[in-house]
Design an enzyme around this catalytic site. Structure first.
Site, PDB file in Angstrom:
ATOM      1  CG  ASN A   1      -0.142   0.116   2.510  1.00 19.72           C
ATOM      2  OD1 ASN A   1       1.038  -0.223   2.572  1.00 19.72           O
ATOM      3  ND2 ASN A   1      -0.773   0.634   3.524  1.00 19.72           N
TER       4      ASN A   1
ATOM      5  CB  CYS B   1       2.315   4.401   4.365  1.00 20.38           C
ATOM      6  SG  CYS B   1       1.335   5.875   4.017  1.00 20.38           S
TER       7      CYS B   1
ATOM      8  CD  GLU C   1       1.027   1.064   6.220  1.00 16.35           C
ATOM      9  OE1 GLU C   1       1.964   1.543   5.569  1.00 16.35           O
ATOM     10  OE2 GLU C   1      -0.102   1.590   6.292  1.00 16.35           O
TER      11      GLU C   1
HETATM   12  O1  CDP Z   1      -3.998   7.614  10.397  1.00 18.19           O
HETATM   13  P1  CDP Z   1      -4.719   7.117   9.196  1.00 18.19           P
HETATM   14  O2  CDP Z   1      -5.685   5.997   9.476  1.00 18.19           O
HETATM   15  O3  CDP Z   1      -5.409   8.221   8.443  1.00 18.19           O
HETATM   16  O4  CDP Z   1      -3.663   6.531   8.133  1.00 18.19           O
HETATM   17  P2  CDP Z   1      -2.137   6.101   8.229  1.00 18.19           P
HETATM   18  O5  CDP Z   1      -1.958   5.066   9.303  1.00 18.19           O
HETATM   19  O6  CDP Z   1      -1.265   7.300   8.272  1.00 18.19           O
HETATM   20  O7  CDP Z   1      -1.933   5.383   6.836  1.00 18.19           O
HETATM   21  C1  CDP Z   1      -2.437   4.071   6.631  1.00 18.19           C
HETATM   22  C2  CDP Z   1      -2.737   3.853   5.186  1.00 18.19           C
HETATM   23  O8  CDP Z   1      -3.844   4.673   4.788  1.00 18.19           O
HETATM   24  C3  CDP Z   1      -1.642   4.249   4.217  1.00 18.19           C
HETATM   25  O9  CDP Z   1      -0.617   3.319   4.081  1.00 18.19           O
HETATM   26  C4  CDP Z   1      -2.459   4.372   2.955  1.00 18.19           C
HETATM   27  O10 CDP Z   1      -2.744   3.103   2.427  1.00 18.19           O
HETATM   28  C5  CDP Z   1      -3.718   5.030   3.442  1.00 18.19           C
HETATM   29  N1  CDP Z   1      -3.667   6.517   3.294  1.00 18.19           N
HETATM   30  C6  CDP Z   1      -4.185   7.103   2.161  1.00 18.19           C
HETATM   31  O11 CDP Z   1      -4.692   6.397   1.301  1.00 18.19           O
HETATM   32  N2  CDP Z   1      -4.129   8.461   1.974  1.00 18.19           N
HETATM   33  C7  CDP Z   1      -3.550   9.259   2.888  1.00 18.19           C
HETATM   34  N3  CDP Z   1      -3.513  10.578   2.679  1.00 18.19           N
HETATM   35  C8  CDP Z   1      -3.004   8.691   4.064  1.00 18.19           C
HETATM   36  C9  CDP Z   1      -3.081   7.304   4.243  1.00 18.19           C
END
Ligand code: CDP
Length: 570
Positions: free
Chosen positions: A271, A273, A275
């Site tokens: 994905n 980021c 992970e």
């Molecule tokens: O904190 P949050 O649940 O918003 O997300 P995160 O843990 O920072 O990021 C988890 C995943 O959400 C990322 O690896 C992406 O797949 C997705 N994501 C996204 O699609 N767009 C963003 N601006 C941030 C995160």
């Protein structure tokens, strides 16, 4: 129950999560958590849960979130119980070597972005630049030019009307266009909606160690195009990452060695980021436990942690069922493998409460102990769920029966996400990262920034009698408390920040978590501006030796717009 939300949390919630009519917010945070809890608890009826059970689970999910002990990934908070009902953060889509496949995937990525998810792609199957195109007799444009098309499409679609889509592009290190890929983000204006990572293989890493050459292979016909020095390519990756943090690296063979469902194909991408490695058309729901809340009286309350793991896994398994998916194919894949990713946030805060400096051996042991516990109990609970609800559909062909395991509800249970937004809502340090600064400005919403004093620091400074407005200002300017005579030495050690931590220590923490995580660990190794290329190379090699699945580095100030900044230079 009153929710203990910080001012920053409320700002972020109002801007992006709470339901609106026009521009008017029509939901309180309590309403939001109730909406989500109710929606996710309704799934209980699919497994024989009557109205009473549903209500009990709704209340338990509500308490789980409102205590900020656990939060699901942003799309679940934003979309559960609403028309969109798309709850997953992570998707991977295939890119085959044909116009049909490329543009079909651009369309599907747009649908995913619109619903709040992020997408990852491997471009490794595309024939290289200047290769033959049989149908037209023309020449191929190559992966990087197609990435630009994906990038433009992303630019115009906002995720769920709230944030711009995020993408990951991976190119295998043996692709003939690899050098162009490595430098494709050196201009900070290019490919702005992509993170890029080079997919490294064991063969390549062996060649780096031996100072040998390795083959570049045209994916169209699997013919070797040329042989190049592995060290030269490795050094280019290092040089480029030193300049502005791009590309990252992922160890593809290692990821596939641990692929729980190899019969469903090879994992080629993660994905955005990094992970969450996924098969094409898979999606994953993430959620994170706030470790800071697991500390009581200077100790981890493992009984509480166990209960939190169990209810969180149940919550995540329910979200798989409750979610709408942008494509039928994705729904089928998700319900076949039922991957969920339970992780943690607030690790740095948890260490502070335990009075353990992040850059100590004790921190590594603590990371390992916590994650081993979470992994263990998530698996046991997934088995319990399987007894009630059945194993995931792909179980028989998965690696589990060969390991003597007879049931499992989810092909994977653990992932450590960056928790970029949900850690703000929980007022916790993000993921497993150290503190970035003790007082800082955070650029959260496009051009807005928020000033924060770390809550535990404020509390300790007040109780030990060294708190003053001037001191906080001073710390906000330099970020760290190191060498400040106003701050007692033990507190200086405890509130160590990312740039004061030896890069090797960052990797050791990442590796400790990775040892007990099914999927991958989101971690950025933060370097000071003056770090050298050799420092970056060492971290890449260390991450390989310590069996991480990938790593991202960032040298302070090397990109114009940073998410986190110290001082007032933004
Ligand atoms: O904190 P949050 O649940 O918003 O997300 P995160 O843990 O920072 O990021 C988890 C995943 O959400 C990322 O690896 C992406 O797949 C997705 N994501 C996204 O699609 N767009 C963003 N601006 C941030 C995160």
């Amino acid at each position: 129950m009153k929710i203990n939300l910080s001012a920053n949390a409320i700002t972020v919630l109002e801007k992006r999560y709470l339901s609106k009519k026009g521009t008017k917010v029509v939901e309180t945070p309590q309403d939001m958590f109730r909406r989500v809890a109710k929606n996710i608890a309704q799934v209980e009826k699919d497994f024989g849960g009557d109205k009473k059970t549903q209500k009990i689970m709704e209340d338990r999910f509500y308490d789980l979130m409102t205590s900020l002990d656990f939060l699901p990934n942003s799309p679940t908070l934003m979309n559960a119980g609403k028309e969109l009902q798309q709850l997953a953060a992570c998707f991977v889509l295939p890119v085959e070597d044909s116009m049909d496949s490329i543009f079909e995937t651009i369309k599907n990525a747009a649908l995913i972005h619109k619903s709040g998810g992020g997408t990852g792609f491997s471009f490794s199957r595309l024939r290289p630049t200047n290769d033959r195109v049989l149908s037209t007799g023309g020449i191929a444009s190559g992966p990087i030019s197609f990435m630009k098309v994906f990038n433009s499409a992303t630019e115009v679609v906002k995720q769920g009307g709230t944030r711009r889509g995020a993408n990951m592009a991976i190119l295998k290190v043996d692709h003939p266009d690899i050098l162009e890929f490595i430098t494709s983000k050196q201009n900070n204006e290019e490919l702005t909606n992509f993170n890029i990572s080079v997919g490294l293989t064991e063969e390549f890493m062996d060649a780096v160690m031996d100072g040998a050459e390795y083959p570049l292979v045209n994916p169209r016909d699997n013919k070797v195009v040329e042989k190049v020095s592995a060290r030269k390519v490795f050094n280019m990756i290092v040089e480029s990452a030193h300049k502005n943090g791009e590309p990252g690296i992922v160890f593809l063979d290692r990821i596939n060695d641990e692929n729980p469902t190899p019969n469903y194909g090879e994992i080629e991408s993660t994905n955005p980021c990094g992970e969450q490695p996924l098969l094409p058309y898979e999606a994953c729901n993430l959620g994170s436990i706030n470790l800071s809340n697991m500390v009581e009286n200077g100790q981890i309350n493992f009984e509480k942690l166990k209960k939190t793991v169990e209810i969180s896994i149940r919550f995540l398994d329910n979200t798989l069922q409750a979610s709408n998916y942008p494509l039928k194919k994705i729904q089928d894949m998700v319900l076949t493998n039922r991957k969920v990713g339970l992780g943690v946030m607030g690790f740095a805060d948890c260490l502070i409460k335990l009075e353990i400096p992040y850059n100590s051996d004790k921190a590594i042991n603590t990371a390992e102990k916590i994650m081993e516990f979470i992994q263990h109990h998530s698996k046991i609970y997934s088995q319990e769920l399987a007894e009630q609800r059945g194993s995931f559909a792909g179980f028989d062909e998965s690696v589990y029966p060969q390991k003597g395991i007879y049931m499992m509800r989810n092909a994977t249970t653990t992932t450590i996400a960056p928790t970029g937004s949900i850690s703000i809502i929980a007022n916790a340090s993000s993921g497993v990262e150290p503190l970035f600064a003790v007082c800082y400005k955070r650029n959260v919403l496009d051009n807005e920034s928020l000033v924060e004093v770390h809550p535990l620091f404020e509390q300790i400074a007040k109780s030990r009698g060294f708190y003053s407005e001037e001191l906080m200002e001073k710390i906000a300017q330099q970020g760290s408390v190191k060498g400040l005579k106003e701050v007692p030495e033990d507190i200086q050690k405890l509130f160590v920040t990312a740039h004061e931590i030896e890069p090797r220590r960052h990797i050791e923490i990442q590796s400790a978590f990775q040892r007990h995580t099914d999927n991958a660990v989101s971690k950025t190794v933060n370097f000071k501006a003056e770090a050298t290329k050799e420092d970056i190379a060492e971290v890449f090699l260390e991450s390989y030796k310590l069996k991480c699945k990938g790593v991202t580095v960032y040298r302070d100030g090397s990109r114009d717009a940073q998410v986190l900044t110290v001082g007032d230079n933004d």
